[in-house]
Scaffold this active site. Sequence first.
Site, PDB file in Angstrom:
ATOM      1  N   THR A  17      48.946  34.505 -41.819  1.00 54.57           N
ATOM      2  CA  THR A  17      48.016  34.228 -42.920  1.00 54.57           C
ATOM      3  C   THR A  17      47.364  35.487 -43.457  1.00 54.57           C
ATOM      4  O   THR A  17      47.129  35.617 -44.655  1.00 54.57           O
ATOM      5  CB  THR A  17      46.900  33.270 -42.415  1.00 54.57           C
ATOM      6  OG1 THR A  17      47.510  32.041 -42.054  1.00 54.57           O
ATOM      7  CG2 THR A  17      45.854  33.006 -43.471  1.00 54.57           C
ATOM      8  N   ASP A  61      55.980  33.736 -41.170  1.00 54.87           N
ATOM      9  CA  ASP A  61      54.931  32.853 -40.679  1.00 54.87           C
ATOM     10  C   ASP A  61      55.203  32.774 -39.174  1.00 54.87           C
ATOM     11  O   ASP A  61      56.363  32.645 -38.760  1.00 54.87           O
ATOM     12  CB  ASP A  61      55.106  31.472 -41.319  1.00 54.87           C
ATOM     13  CG  ASP A  61      54.017  30.505 -40.891  1.00 54.87           C
ATOM     14  OD1 ASP A  61      53.276  30.044 -41.772  1.00 54.87           O
ATOM     15  OD2 ASP A  61      53.917  30.192 -39.690  1.00 54.87           O
ATOM     16  N   SER A  62      54.188  32.862 -38.354  1.00 56.17           N
ATOM     17  CA  SER A  62      54.469  33.009 -36.919  1.00 56.17           C
ATOM     18  C   SER A  62      55.072  31.751 -36.301  1.00 56.17           C
ATOM     19  O   SER A  62      55.473  31.764 -35.140  1.00 56.17           O
ATOM     20  CB  SER A  62      53.241  33.461 -36.143  1.00 56.17           C
ATOM     21  OG  SER A  62      52.351  32.416 -35.928  1.00 56.17           O
ATOM     22  N   SER A  63      55.172  30.661 -37.071  1.00 56.37           N
ATOM     23  CA  SER A  63      55.889  29.499 -36.542  1.00 56.37           C
ATOM     24  C   SER A  63      57.395  29.785 -36.449  1.00 56.37           C
ATOM     25  O   SER A  63      58.134  29.042 -35.809  1.00 56.37           O
ATOM     26  CB  SER A  63      55.615  28.243 -37.390  1.00 56.37           C
ATOM     27  OG  SER A  63      55.726  28.548 -38.744  1.00 56.37           O
ATOM     28  N   THR A  93      48.345  33.400 -36.418  1.00 61.83           N
ATOM     29  CA  THR A  93      47.578  32.895 -35.272  1.00 61.83           C
ATOM     30  C   THR A  93      48.329  31.822 -34.481  1.00 61.83           C
ATOM     31  O   THR A  93      48.092  31.656 -33.292  1.00 61.83           O
ATOM     32  CB  THR A  93      46.230  32.303 -35.727  1.00 61.83           C
ATOM     33  OG1 THR A  93      46.480  31.277 -36.685  1.00 61.83           O
ATOM     34  CG2 THR A  93      45.338  33.369 -36.315  1.00 61.83           C
ATOM     35  N   ASP A  94      49.243  31.093 -35.160  1.00 65.21           N
ATOM     36  CA  ASP A  94      49.859  29.926 -34.515  1.00 65.21           C
ATOM     37  C   ASP A  94      50.548  30.257 -33.197  1.00 65.21           C
ATOM     38  O   ASP A  94      50.454  29.493 -32.238  1.00 65.21           O
ATOM     39  CB  ASP A  94      50.863  29.252 -35.470  1.00 65.21           C
ATOM     40  CG  ASP A  94      50.164  28.565 -36.630  1.00 65.21           C
ATOM     41  OD1 ASP A  94      48.946  28.328 -36.530  1.00 65.21           O
ATOM     42  OD2 ASP A  94      50.838  28.263 -37.631  1.00 65.21           O
ATOM     43  N   GLN A 282      46.974  19.743 -18.684  1.00 63.14           N
ATOM     44  CA  GLN A 282      46.692  19.507 -20.097  1.00 63.14           C
ATOM     45  C   GLN A 282      45.282  19.960 -20.458  1.00 63.14           C
ATOM     46  O   GLN A 282      44.939  20.053 -21.639  1.00 63.14           O
ATOM     47  CB  GLN A 282      46.850  18.012 -20.425  1.00 63.14           C
ATOM     48  CG  GLN A 282      48.281  17.560 -20.299  1.00 63.14           C
ATOM     49  CD  GLN A 282      48.486  16.084 -20.615  1.00 63.14           C
ATOM     50  OE1 GLN A 282      47.597  15.408 -21.122  1.00 63.14           O
ATOM     51  NE2 GLN A 282      49.659  15.589 -20.298  1.00 63.14           N
ATOM     52  N   CYS A 283      44.457  20.214 -19.438  1.00 64.48           N
ATOM     53  CA  CYS A 283      43.091  20.691 -19.703  1.00 64.48           C
ATOM     54  C   CYS A 283      43.149  22.161 -20.103  1.00 64.48           C
ATOM     55  O   CYS A 283      43.947  22.920 -19.553  1.00 64.48           O
ATOM     56  CB  CYS A 283      42.215  20.580 -18.455  1.00 64.48           C
ATOM     57  SG  CYS A 283      42.079  18.909 -17.840  1.00 64.48           S
TER      58      CYS A 283
HETATM   59  N1  ASP Z   1      50.887  29.671 -40.071  1.00 57.88           N
HETATM   60  C1  ASP Z   1      50.171  30.926 -39.887  1.00 57.88           C
HETATM   61  C2  ASP Z   1      50.920  31.748 -38.850  1.00 57.88           C
HETATM   62  O1  ASP Z   1      50.724  31.568 -37.695  1.00 57.88           O
HETATM   63  C3  ASP Z   1      48.779  30.694 -39.462  1.00 57.88           C
HETATM   64  C4  ASP Z   1      47.959  31.954 -39.301  1.00 57.88           C
HETATM   65  O2  ASP Z   1      48.398  33.059 -39.452  1.00 57.88           O
HETATM   66  O3  ASP Z   1      46.765  31.808 -39.015  1.00 57.88           O
HETATM   67  O4  ASP Z   1      51.708  32.567 -39.206  1.00 57.88           O
END
Ligand code: ASP
Length: 346
Positions: A17, A61-63, A93-94, A282-283
């Site tokens: 992002t 995008d980090s996905s 961030t993902d 899962q916690c």
């Molecule tokens: N979809 C974005 C990513 O992880 C989200 C982010 O950067 O916050 O690449």
Amino acid sequence: MQRTEKSKILLIYTGGTIGMSRNFETGALEPFNFNNIAQHIPELKQIPVKITIFEFEQIIDSSEMNVEYWQKIADKIFAEYQGYDGFVVLHGTDTMAYTGSALSFMLQNLTKPIILTGSQLPVGDLRTDAKENLISSIYFASLKNELGESQIQEVAIYFEYKLYRANRATKINANHFDAFDSPNFPPLGESGITMEVNEHLLLKKKPSQELKYYRDMSSQVMLIKIFPGMQEEILLHLLGSSKIQCLLVEAYGSGNIFNYPKFFKALEKKINKGMYIIILSQCVGGSVSLGKYGSSKKWQQIGAISGKNMTTEAALVKSMHLLAKAENHTNFKLDFTKNLFGECFE
Ligand code: ASP
């Protein structure tokens, strides 16, 4: 603690992002090139460190993150290691906690910081968190001790005023600026009016150890989260796959799970044939404690491995690293339960 004028930082841009722009046709945020960031943060020129920028050809995008991309990042850091005092990796961030954890196992015995950061709002947004995150990451990466060595000698994530050990951090919020937390380990540092580092928490390499790069990661792993009403038949079907060498199970609480006799029998058979089963919780906070309840005793009986208080991200990439490393896998169980790079308790 000091930040010297001479610190050289390599800023590696992968996407996320932080550098995105809005596509006005679709309304979606999409990766853009690095000029977008540099243009919007002219303050970068005022930081008294020498910053070199490296942008990957493929900004993602980090996905879209995967083992090959981790290797590209690690290859770059390994190749440039001698020429810089620290590395800042701009990343979505993902999957930042996965990449940070992966780098902590791939690049071992670090004497320099690798700090990952990103933002929740694009750098061009009026209310962006990108500036603070990037500038403070560079400051943390350039800190030196009285001997002139980098003060931080490990992989960390900097986000919203806090510096976390990367293999202890997890993304906890999709909307808030404080998107990360490190529930089982205190922050390594905090940025307020001054930059504070919790010196006693930092990893220090032993003097005799050289930087080592373990490039290979196995992808023959699988991660599942159990839930009430999960079908035993589906679990048995999954276990039928010969591709899985290590199965990580996010169980309830301290490692508890339903008693499905056929599933446990099948698991035991798989373990006897060399598959590893790792139990996570899962916690977000606390630890797995197999045998604490009757409903987790079965794991011990069949020889499953406790993920202790590791994050799911750290446990997953640790298993990928250890599977690739252990030629005959004899040390997998022993190494997995050891605290290798600060990812769990001893
Ligand atoms: N979809 C974005 C990513 O992880 C989200 C982010 O950067 O916050 O690449």
